[in-house]
Enzyme design. Sequence first.
Site, PDB file in Angstrom:
ATOM      1  CG  HIS A 121     -22.945  41.058  -9.138  1.00 32.48           C
ATOM      2  ND1 HIS A 121     -21.862  40.927  -9.994  1.00 32.48           N
ATOM      3  CD2 HIS A 121     -23.356  42.349  -9.259  1.00 32.48           C
ATOM      4  CE1 HIS A 121     -21.644  42.080 -10.606  1.00 32.48           C
ATOM      5  NE2 HIS A 121     -22.536  42.950 -10.174  1.00 32.48           N
ATOM      6  CB  CYS A 134     -42.433  36.042   3.164  1.00 33.11           C
ATOM      7  SG  CYS A 134     -41.314  34.931   4.056  1.00 33.11           S
TER       8      CYS A 134
END
Length: 307
Positions: A121, A134
């Site tokens: 996670h 980006c």
Amino acid sequence: MSSDIESFAAHLQSSQRILALIGAGLSASSGLPTFRGAGGLWRTHDATSLATPEAFSRDPGLVWQFYSYRRHMALKAQPNRAHLALAELARKHPAFLALSQNVDGLSQRAKHPAEKLQLLHGSLFNVKCTSFYCSYHGQNFTDPIAPALKIPLDESDPTTKDALHTKQDRKELDIADAEVRLPSVTTADLPLCPKCQEGLLRPGVVWFGESLPSKVLNAVDSFINDSEKIDLIMVIGTSASVYPAAAYVDDAREKGARVAVINAARADEPAGGLDDNDWFFEGDAAQILPEILKGVIGEVEQPTEKL
């Protein structure tokens, strides 16, 4: 219990390939609140509704305040003896892999070798740019990550005095026991990407509705699907009852693994149950893991200095 420890220790000594599934129970002794059990600061919010891309798009300031709180609490906590024991096992055992569902960074601070730790996670201390153009990913341990995200802890601070209302014992002020009216945080107050200087940074955790990291899943699949058998799978601080953890227990068993569960409650068995030759160690992982791993890793002491 002693006979179980002895039989487990004997199997551990002879095990060549070991997989560990790690959940929130590993960090329980470190004093971290659970994801859904955040302190007074967040009692009026549903944590699950904040951990989504939609919530971040709607109110990035509120979401960042929640994760700034979690980062702060994780940095206040210390790796416990269970983190240290697993890290030592990883250093001493050439064919060991841990898959952690935790985002608290405590395994990393316990110096668990990075190549033997997969984070299902993500991490509270990973950040990434939200700009489509980006690709920045990085780590940031600054607390707070932006000045506007400072958690109002100091009752004497005039900027937070009116917001803070503690319980009866004001001598032991703790953010987990404080009820705070959250200040407004604008987008301009939030951390910007250091690479493009335009996109907002977001926590590098997997939110509800997002895919689990394919790189992590591929690494675990590769370990399991190796031509060699798996000798042992340890399920630590998690019920391993949902995908993909539940599938990993079954997959490892198909490769010959015996299962050892270390959990606080007997009800937290894997979805597929346990066989007669498996183990269930009920209790605090910080107490149990150093004991059952001792034959391979030696004694594990809690360090006196902050890690």
